[in-house]
Structure formats: structure tokens, C-alpha cells
Design an enzyme around this catalytic site. Structure first.
Site, PDB file in Angstrom:
ATOM      1  N   ARG A   1     -34.759  -5.261   4.618  1.00  0.00           N
ATOM      2  CA  ARG A   1     -33.421  -5.374   4.024  1.00  0.00           C
ATOM      3  C   ARG A   1     -33.261  -4.282   2.976  1.00  0.00           C
ATOM      4  O   ARG A   1     -34.197  -3.571   2.659  1.00  0.00           O
ATOM      5  CB  ARG A   1     -33.140  -6.773   3.465  1.00  0.00           C
TER       6      ARG A   1
ATOM      7  N   ALA B   1     -29.998  -1.408   2.051  1.00  0.00           N
ATOM      8  CA  ALA B   1     -29.248  -0.499   2.933  1.00  0.00           C
ATOM      9  C   ALA B   1     -30.073   0.676   3.486  1.00  0.00           C
ATOM     10  O   ALA B   1     -30.108   0.889   4.708  1.00  0.00           O
ATOM     11  CB  ALA B   1     -28.001  -0.005   2.198  1.00  0.00           C
TER      12      ALA B   1
ATOM     13  N   ARG C   1     -26.286  -6.320  11.095  1.00  0.00           N
ATOM     14  CA  ARG C   1     -25.679  -6.660   9.801  1.00  0.00           C
ATOM     15  C   ARG C   1     -24.438  -5.772   9.618  1.00  0.00           C
ATOM     16  O   ARG C   1     -24.519  -4.564   9.875  1.00  0.00           O
ATOM     17  CB  ARG C   1     -26.668  -6.443   8.640  1.00  0.00           C
TER      18      ARG C   1
ATOM     19  N   ASP D   1     -24.339  -1.026  -0.826  1.00  0.00           N
ATOM     20  CA  ASP D   1     -24.399  -1.131   0.641  1.00  0.00           C
ATOM     21  C   ASP D   1     -23.306  -0.322   1.320  1.00  0.00           C
ATOM     22  O   ASP D   1     -23.448   0.081   2.476  1.00  0.00           O
ATOM     23  CB  ASP D   1     -24.306  -2.597   1.071  1.00  0.00           C
TER      24      ASP D   1
ATOM     25  N   LYS E   1     -24.879  -6.553  -3.233  1.00  0.00           N
ATOM     26  CA  LYS E   1     -25.260  -7.972  -3.154  1.00  0.00           C
ATOM     27  C   LYS E   1     -24.301  -8.877  -3.929  1.00  0.00           C
ATOM     28  O   LYS E   1     -23.901  -8.554  -5.044  1.00  0.00           O
ATOM     29  CB  LYS E   1     -26.700  -8.105  -3.684  1.00  0.00           C
TER      30      LYS E   1
HETATM   31  O1  MRU Z   1     -29.007  -8.634   1.631  1.00  0.00           O
HETATM   32  P1  MRU Z   1     -29.860  -7.498   1.142  1.00  0.00           P
HETATM   33  O2  MRU Z   1     -31.123  -7.933   0.490  1.00  0.00           O
HETATM   34  O3  MRU Z   1     -30.080  -6.466   2.220  1.00  0.00           O
HETATM   35  O4  MRU Z   1     -28.968  -6.795   0.034  1.00  0.00           O
HETATM   36  C1  MRU Z   1     -29.465  -5.626  -0.549  1.00  0.00           C
HETATM   37  C2  MRU Z   1     -28.600  -5.081  -1.604  1.00  0.00           C
HETATM   38  O5  MRU Z   1     -27.526  -5.566  -1.876  1.00  0.00           O
HETATM   39  C3  MRU Z   1     -29.084  -3.832  -2.259  1.00  0.00           C
HETATM   40  O6  MRU Z   1     -28.690  -3.782  -3.597  1.00  0.00           O
HETATM   41  C4  MRU Z   1     -28.500  -2.613  -1.520  1.00  0.00           C
HETATM   42  O7  MRU Z   1     -28.749  -2.700  -0.150  1.00  0.00           O
HETATM   43  C5  MRU Z   1     -29.036  -1.344  -2.041  1.00  0.00           C
HETATM   44  S1  MRU Z   1     -30.730  -1.125  -1.654  1.00  0.00           S
HETATM   45  C6  MRU Z   1     -31.251   0.367  -2.238  1.00  0.00           C
END
Ligand code: MRU
Length: 356
Positions: free
Chosen positions: A44, A46, A91, A242, A253
Site C-alpha cells: 500500500r 501510492a 484500487r 494519492d 488517507k
Molecule cells: O490506504 P493506504 O495505506 O494505501 O493509504 C496510503 C496513504 O494515504 C499515503 O499517505 C499515500 O499513499 C502516500 S504514500 C507515500
């Protein structure tokens, strides 16, 4: 701990659903394995999703029987692109997944000119390249971000949300990469990490990542952020992203939007750290970003243990959108984009495209 590794034609993923209690690895031998790993959040964040998807595309191309196409590379590429579209559905919010798969589709089309046998090796080389580039991108972003925050001229107390660290990328991380670079410069006093309900990426991943590096970190529940900003002298908030639209609105998030409002109310600068692959300039505003709605049991239960009645009505958006007006700057591997808006974002892209 390596977030992901390509080994003998298989993708090995650190299973983040089990961290920090158990260090377990999943081996993906098919694109469907990669799809499942992305969907359940075994991998997980991005940028990490983007790299995993690139390797998933290699596995997808390999799953097609080349001999059945009788040398028709166009038909092969059409079927390959169809598998990529399916993988892309794992996703919806992190645009890096789509971005990486677009790169892979283009690579297949270009390699097809050299014949069927050239396609899979070209895809594998491209996936490895995207993986290696993510490492370098993280490092560049970390230094730009540390330069920016160091302008405050003191040791810093920082608040972060979710996990935008090494576990979310192939390198040192985006937001946590900046924190790591600041720590190396002796500029971190304390990091407050929101636990990040419902899946606790902050508690489980960010806190353990920072502790492993000896960076001072304090875990707080999400509803403590306002009080911590008021009483603990938070100097900056830094989070990942993301998807960022052409006006600087940023999906991250769930909970990030609320943190941005709190930061504004307390006069705390709010930074986003993200690679340019997280920008989606085809979308004008954050209202157009698709927001993933996840399984409602993630909210009804707490790590598998029921915390509400099984038929309680729930909403579970995995992301929210922070309006650009709440963002002091977006830190990228190309530099720092201050006061992002519909004028500054395109201007920033125009500038580094010209430099190329
Ligand atoms: O649902 P997730 O754990 O994939 O969400 C991740 C996030 O929201 C991160 O902050 C985002 O992907 C940036 S990661 C460098």
C-alpha cells in the site's frame, strides 16, 4: 525490511497487513496475486502500489501464450492492455497505479516493433527501471523537503498522518523521507504520528519505521491532533498524497483533510510530499477524484475484533481531499511548489518540462 523485491521473475512483498507484529512475505507469481495484494493492502501507499503494479504487468504479459498470437503483436498488446485495465481496478484513488500501468502499456507497444519476443524483456526492464527511479525520486524529495522545512531555523516538532514512509514506496518514503533527512541534519525534536483509523497505518507502520531509525516519535490517536497542535508546539504537518489535481487539491488517507483544517486553525504550515507521478493534470479539482469506499467491517471491527453491532450502518471512505488553500507547499523530486493552485501547478510543470 524491504517493501518489495523482484526475484527470479516473482514479486516478493512484505505483507503490511501483519506489521509490526509479524514480518511475513507474500510471493506473487501472477498478476492476480498482485491485484489481491494491492486490494487487501498487503502492499500500500501510492508509489509502492505503482511499482508493484509494474511488476504485475510483467506477470500479466507472461501469462499470455505468445505462440497463440502467430506473430500478431497488436493482438498480443490488446490482450495485455486488457489485463492491465483489470489490474488498474485494484484500487481507484492512488493515480500512481494507473500511471505505472500506462508506462507499461506504452513500453509494450514500443517493444512490439522489434517482434513478439522483445515485449516481455522490455516490460521487465521497464518495471525494474520504475522501481529504481522511485528510490532516487524519494531521496531527491527528501532533500528538497528538508531544505524547505529547515528554513524555520530550529529543531522541529512535526505531525504526520497515515504512513508515507519506506513501506509506502521503494525508497526512504515521501513525508517520512523528509523527516529522515531532517533527522540526519539534527533538526527533529519530535514526530507525532496519528494512529490513522481504521487500519492503523500510523500506529502500525509509521511508528515502527521511525523507531527503527531512532527518530523520536510519539503515537497519538486521531482525535488528539488538535490538542497536540495547541499544546505541543507543532511546527509543521507533513503528509503524503494519492492524487493531486491541476489546482493542487490533494487526496490522501482519510483524516488528512481534518488535519489540514486543524493546522490552518493553529497557524501550522501543512506540507504534502509526493512525486510528480502523483499529479493527475487531467482532473481540474479534487471533486473529480474517485474516492475508494472500503469494506464496512473495517470500521465495525477493530483489528478483527467487533467494536460495533454487525448490522451497524457504516461509511468507510479510504481517502479524503485536502483543498489546495490549506496546503503551504507540495514537495516533489523536482523542487518545492509553494501555494499550489490552478495557476501555480501548471506553471511548475511547464518549468521542469522546459528544463528537460
Ligand atoms: O490506504 P493506504 O495505506 O494505501 O493509504 C496510503 C496513504 O494515504 C499515503 O499517505 C499515500 O499513499 C502516500 S504514500 C507515500
Amino acid at each position: 525490511m524491504e517493501t518489495l523485491r523482484w526475484q527470479k521473475g516473482q514479486l516478493i512483498l512484505l505483507d503490511q497487513t501483519k506489521l509490526p507484529m509479524t514480518e511475513d512475505y507474500r510471493t506473487c507469481t501472477s498478476w492476480q496475486d498482485v491485484y489481491d495484494a494491492i486490494a487487501i493492502l498487503a502492499v500500500r501507499g501510492a508509489p509502492a502500489i505503482g511499482v508493484a503494479a509494474a511488476y504485475g504487468a510483467v506477470l500479466a504479459a507472461r501469462s499470455l501464450d505468445q505462440t497463440a498470437y502467430g506473430g500478431d503483436t497488436a493482438a498480443f498488446c490488446a490482450d495485455f492492455e486488457d489485463l492491465c485495465r483489470r489490474l488498474d481496478g485494484a484500487r481507484p484513488t492512488a493515480v500512481n497505479l494507473h500511471w505505472a500501468l500506462e508506462q507499461m502499456k506504452e513500453t509494450a507497444r514500443n517493444a512490439a516493433g522489434q517482434g513478439m519476443a522483445a515485449i516481455v524483456p522490455a516490460l521487465e526492464a521497464k518495471a525494474v527501471q520504475l522501481h529504481q527511479e522511485d528510490v532516487a525520486i524519494n531521496t531527491a524529495m527528501a532533500e528538497y523537503g528538508a531544505d524547505e522545512l529547515a528554513k524555520q531555523g530550529k529543531t522541529l516538532t512535526i505531525l504526520t498522518h497515515c504512513n508515507a514512509g519506506a513501506l509506502a514506496t521503494a525508497g526512504v518514503g515521501t513525508a517520512l523521507g523528509v523527516i529522515r533527512a531532517l533527522h540526519k541534519r539534527g533538526l527533529i525534536r519530535m514526530v507525532y504520528a496519528d494512529e490513522t483509523r481504521p487500519l492503523l497505518q500510523g500506529a502500525r507502520l509509521t511508528v515502527s519505521e521511525l523507531m527503527a531509525d531512532g527518530i523520536p516519535v510519539t503515537l497519538i490517536t486521531d482525535n488528539m491532533a488538535a490538542w497536540v497542535m495547541k499544546t505541543k508546539g507543532v511546527d509543521a504537518v507533513i503528509v503524503g498524497a494519492d492524487r493531486i489535481t491541476a489546482n493542487g487539491d490533494t487526496a490522501n488517507k482519510i483524516g488528512t483533510y481534518g488535519v489540514s483544517i486543524l493546522a490552518r486553525a493553529h497557524g501550522v504550515p501543512f506540507y504534502v510530499a509526493a512525486p510528480v507521478s502523483t499529479f493527475d493534470l487531467s482532473l481540474q479539482t479534487g471533486e473529480q477524484i474517485p474516492i475508494e469506499e472500503r469494506d464496512h467491517d473495517e470500521v465495525r471491527c477493530f483489528q478483527g475484533v467487533p467494536a460495533a453491532l454487525p448490522d451497524a450502518a457504516v461509511c468507510n471512505p479510504a481517502f479524503d481531499v485536502t483543498p489546495h488553500k490549506n496546503i503551504a507547499a507540495i514537495i516533489t523530486e523536482k523542487g518545492v511548489l509553494s501555494h499550489p493552485d490552478a495557476v501555480q501547478v501548471p506553471a511548475f510543470f511547464a518549468e521542469f518540462t522546459e528544463k528537460r
